[in-house]
Design an enzyme around this catalytic site. Structure first.
Site, PDB file in Angstrom:
ATOM      1  CD  GLU A   1     -12.092  -4.223   9.136  1.00 27.31           C
ATOM      2  OE1 GLU A   1     -11.677  -3.096   8.828  1.00 27.31           O
ATOM      3  OE2 GLU A   1     -12.954  -4.417  10.015  1.00 27.31           O
TER       4      GLU A   1
ATOM      5  NE  ARG B   1      -6.495  -5.102  -5.182  1.00 28.56           N
ATOM      6  CZ  ARG B   1      -6.742  -4.963  -6.479  1.00 28.56           C
ATOM      7  NH1 ARG B   1      -7.900  -4.468  -6.865  1.00 28.56           N
ATOM      8  NH2 ARG B   1      -5.861  -5.302  -7.389  1.00 28.56           N
TER       9      ARG B   1
ATOM     10  CB  CYS C   1     -12.523  16.103 -21.648  1.00 33.95           C
ATOM     11  SG  CYS C   1     -11.617  17.490 -22.370  1.00 33.95           S
TER      12      CYS C   1
END
Length: 881
Positions: free
Chosen positions: A758, A761, A828
């Site tokens: 499975e 990526r 930030c």
């Protein structure tokens, strides 16, 4: 040419000022072939061409010292015929090399006659280490004399230098007799007068390593591997500008590269780090070689004889230490473990002094030490203690006066070497799970905070090093200035590998057009997704591939993947509903739901919808078993240790929240039987970004062991984690090797069980890029910043995982990088950095930067932090134009 008495030490008379020397040492593999001598001749010419005086130090031909050592051990009662056979064997070995280099070897006959005489003396007094030292020293005498003739035939004018003229052993009465003869110490300091005198005699020399002059002029040895020490000592006495050690590897690596091809070269190392690496088992360097060089700040360069083009490891006074990190995993074999136990030692004043006095009396150096109220365990340094069984028996007998003693000689040490180990124990802790079910005899955390060492059974050491290296190395600080290329990268036949440029480098105009007026966008190439799916479908042992959609749930990607015949793995019912809506032709049974600590309602919804379900916690069966009664489920197992490019993506082991631990398996199965729940499949997932094909083989081995006892198991799901190379010089995951490894394990099961994977990526990462416009540029001291329109709100992986993504200036693609930039976003946060020290062409406002391998866990993990909208998502498809 004789070994009866070496020449007296060279007279040191004042010269005409400092003379620059260089010392080059060549190991046994380098001097054993004609090609090696061609390289040595080239190195000598290069040194001479730089107008420097030099000394070449050589080891014995590879295997010769081992052969002599075998002869020494077998000499008692040895027949004259056996001695003659050994001499003939060595004569033939050197003659073959002589013929290969176009010279005659007859000049070695006097030395071989001397060796025969030394062998006879040793046979008459086999316990006398003096005779053994003399015999073992002949290997270097033979190779250096032969090398002298070989270089002369190649037009390289060198003189032969007897190392015993240069090096004199210390008189150390504290060491045992064998150590004084076989592993002697020499203390030297820069000696300008000596350097000048030698320079007056000649500019180029060749000398035997391993040997020095002992008391009364006898030959002593500097310990196995002592030719490194010879070169360092000679270089120190000459005040050399540097010492070079040439061998079959280009330097120190993050592990033994011949056993772990993924080990990376260490480019720049401090003396103390190099000393620790060498002392704990790195084979490229003898630890004692560093002592004089460090003391007198002489640089040491490690080089590969066959590949002089490679910049190897540099050990210099200027080497920068890049903060707390593990730089290498090394092992030492031949460890002797001495365990002393007894209740009488508790609070006994002077006990340690008494027992360590015994080691002193036997001339043995203690290496690692571990103590408790009733036990003291130590190891003997294998490099400093040439011991035999008789020595150890005498030691045990003497220690037995104070306590119970056990001596084990079948041990090895496995060491994590680096800086500030104590400060990063929390980071390396998960990796230490590899020691589970391994017997550990001793754990030592170095007082200098440079290593963490485990003493284990020798048979386990190599596997432990491999597993630790996969989990811990590389990484850390210093980047490419510290960690060089891997061993397999250095030795790859680039001509045989077809260079395939990344798809985006051929489609820059298309990408810029797709970005349009947007300031930032993810762009996904569907043709690349299909190509990745097609590669997975070539796996013959894998019956089904599911896409782990958490990597990227974009509807167009889902449709492309399902269109290639793949199923989908979800981790939430929201994902399941999303994919069923995006791909109407997909049926519920084509999914697999693998939730983790999800609410009860999700499990009930999945069961009602007919979606196959994975459970990973016995608590579910104990408390919600009624919901699952009569059903078939997958059981997720924790195989015990995880892998991956970062600790936060390792999904197995006690520090990961996933899976049923092996020690809870029996209880889980009892609960399943109590509720009439059938275990249809077994599942394991160890981590993400894994490029080692044996990872899935190990998982399959664990799961097949369980399946053997569970006839209901029809499917073994090995999870995902298939890695994608981050850098262009990295090799991709070897799918053929993965397939072959799975086939070996599957055959052993002797039953028809499906294998599933499975990946997430693997299917989408390389297919996606993040485009972002340059907003501002800034300089602060030597640091240059290039700011872009989006940052960690779109791509959090660099900040969260320390992930590395290639970054290019797409607007100026093909132009050489001129400046090192830190690529930062508008968020930030100090951590809003997409890439550090990236070499880019001069960048300007409005340029478009491309961040590669961004198709996975990019948009899927994006946020509206600072109320900034993340990058939009767009799709291109070369196959549908």
């Amino acid at each position: 040419m004789t070994d009866v008495k070496p020449a007296q030490p060279l007279d040191a008379t004042p010269g005409n000022g400092p003379i620059q020397w260089r010392v080059l040492k060549f190991g046994g593999s380098s001097v054993a072939t004609a090609t090696g001598w061609d390289r040595i001749a080239d190195a000598a010419r290069a040194a001479a061409g730089e107008a420097r005086r030099f000394v070449i130090v050589v080891s014995a031909l590879k295997g010769v010292t081992d052969r002599l050592e075998q002869a020494v051990r077998a000499l008692e009662g040895r027949s004259p015929e056996a001695t003659a056979a050994l001499i003939d064997e060595l004569r033939d070995r050197h003659a073959r090399l002589a013929r290969a280099t176009g010279i005659q070897s007859g000049a070695l006959d006097p030395l071989l006659d001397d060796l025969a005489a030394a062998l006879r003396e040793q046979a008459a007094a086999p316990e006398d280490a003096r005779h053994g030292a003399r015999v073992l020293g002949f290997g270097e005498l033979l190779s250096s004399r032969l090398g002298h003739a070989i270089l002369a035939a190649q037009g390289v004018a060198v003189d032969w230098l007897d190392s015993r003229e240069v090096l004199r052993a210390d008189d150390d009465s504290r060491r045992n007799e064998r150590a004084r003869w076989l592993s002697a110490d020499c203390t030297v300091a820069p000696d300008p007068a000596f350097a000048a005198a030698l320079g007056d005699r000649g500019a180029a020399w060749i000398a035997p390593g391993f040997i020095a002059r002992g008391e009364n002029g006898d030959t002593v040895l500097l310990g196995r591997g002592g030719s490194d020490v010879s070169a360092a000592l000679i270089g120190t006495r000459l005040g050399a500008e540097r010492v070079e050690i040439h061998s079959d590897v280009p330097g120190l690596f993050t592990a033994d590269p011949r056993r772990i091809p993924a080990a990376r070269l260490l480019r720049n190392v401090s003396y103390r780090e190099a000393m620790e690496l060498a002392a704990m088992g790195a084979k490229a360097l003898h630890p004692r070689a560093l002592i004089p060089l460090k003391r007198h700040r002489i640089p040491l360069w490690l080089c590969q004889t066959e590949r002089p083009d490679i910049d190897g490891t540099r050990i210099t006074p200027e080497a920068h230490e890049h903060g707390a990190q593990v730089k290498a995993i090394v092992q030492r074999r031949g460890i002797t473990l001495v365990t002393m136990e007894g209740l009488d030692m508790w609070q006994q004043v002077g006990f340690l002094a008494d027992v360590f006095g015994v080691f002193r009396d036997h001339g043995l150096s203690v290496d690692l030490v571990s103590t408790s109220e009733s036990n003291v365990t130590v190891t003997l340094d294998p490099g400093a203690n040439p011991t035999d069984r008789a020595t150890l028996d005498r030691l045990a007998a003497d220690l037995g006066r104070f306590c119970q003693v056990d001596v084990r000689s079948d041990c090895a040490s496995v060491s994590l070497v680096g800086l500030g180990i104590r400060t990063i124990l929390h980071r390396i802790g998960p990796a230490l799970e590899v020691f589970e079910q391994r017997r550990i005899f001793l754990v030592s955390q170095a007082a200098n905070d440079l290593n963490l060492t485990f003493v284990v059974e020798a048979r386990h050491a190599e596997k432990l090093v491999q597993q630790l290296h996969q989990q811990i190395i590389p990484g850390g600080v210093g980047g490419d200035s510290v960690f060089g290329p891997s061993w397999d990268r250095l030795n790859r036949d680039e001509a045989a590998i077809r260079a395939v440029p990344p798809w985006w480098s051929q489609r820059a105009d298309d990408l810029l057009e797709t970005l349009g007026d947007d300031d930032a966008a993810y762009v996904y190439a569907l043709d690349q997704v299909r190509a990745a799916a097609a590669r997975l479908k070539t796996l013959r042992t894998v019956d089904r591939v599911l896409y782990s959609m958490k990597a990227n749930p974009h509807p167009d990607l889902l449709r492309a993947i399902v269109g290639e015949g793949l199923g989908v793995e979800c981790v939430s019912m929201a994902e399941a509903r999303h994919v069923l809506a995006a791909v109407p032709e997909l049926a519920a049974e084509d999914l697999l739901l693998t939730p983790n600590f999800a609410p009860r309602a999700e499990y009930r919804e999945a069961l009602d919808a007919g979606i196959p379900l994975t459970i990973d916690n016995p608590w579910l069966l104990e408390h919600w078993g009624a919901d699952l009664a009569g059903r078939s489920v997958f059981l997720r197992i924790d195989p015990g240790s995880g892998l991956g490019h970062h600790k936060m993506v390792r999904t197995a082991g006690s520090n990961a929240k996933f899976g049923v631990p092996l020690d809870e398996l029996e209880r889980t199965l009892r609960l399943a039987r109590a509720h009439d729940i059938t275990i249809r499949g077994l599942h394991a997932h160890t981590g993400s970004g894994i490029l080692h094909p044996d990872n899935w083989e190990r998982s399959l081995e664990v799961l097949t062991g369980i399946a053997t006892e569970l006839p209901s198991v029809e499917v073994i799901n090995l999870g995902g984690g298939l890695g994608v190379p981050d850098r262009s010089d990295e090799l991709p995951l070897d799918l053929m090797a993965l397939d072959a490894g799975l086939a070996r394990i599957k055959r052993a099961l002797n039953r028809d069980v499906q294998i599933w994977l499975e990946p997430g990526r693997y299917l989408v990462a390389a297919a996606g890029v993040l485009l972002a416009r340059v907003t501002q540029l800034k300089g602060k001291g030597e640091v240059r910043y290039v700011g872009v329109a989006t940052g960690m709100n779109s791509l959090i992986r660099p900040a969260l995982y320390g992930a590395w993504h290639e970054i290019v200036n797409l607007s100026r693609l093909g132009k050489a990088g001129e400046h090192a930039y830190n690529v930062v976003g508008p968020i930030c946060e100090t951590g809003d950095v997409l890439g550090l020290d990236r070499l880019l062409p001069e960048s300007r406002e409005g340029d478009v930067l491309l961040i590669a391998n961004a198709g996975a866990y990019g948009a899927a993990m994006a946020s509206r932090y600072n109320l900034r909208e993340p990058a939009v998502e767009k799709v291109i498809d070369a196959e549908r134009r």
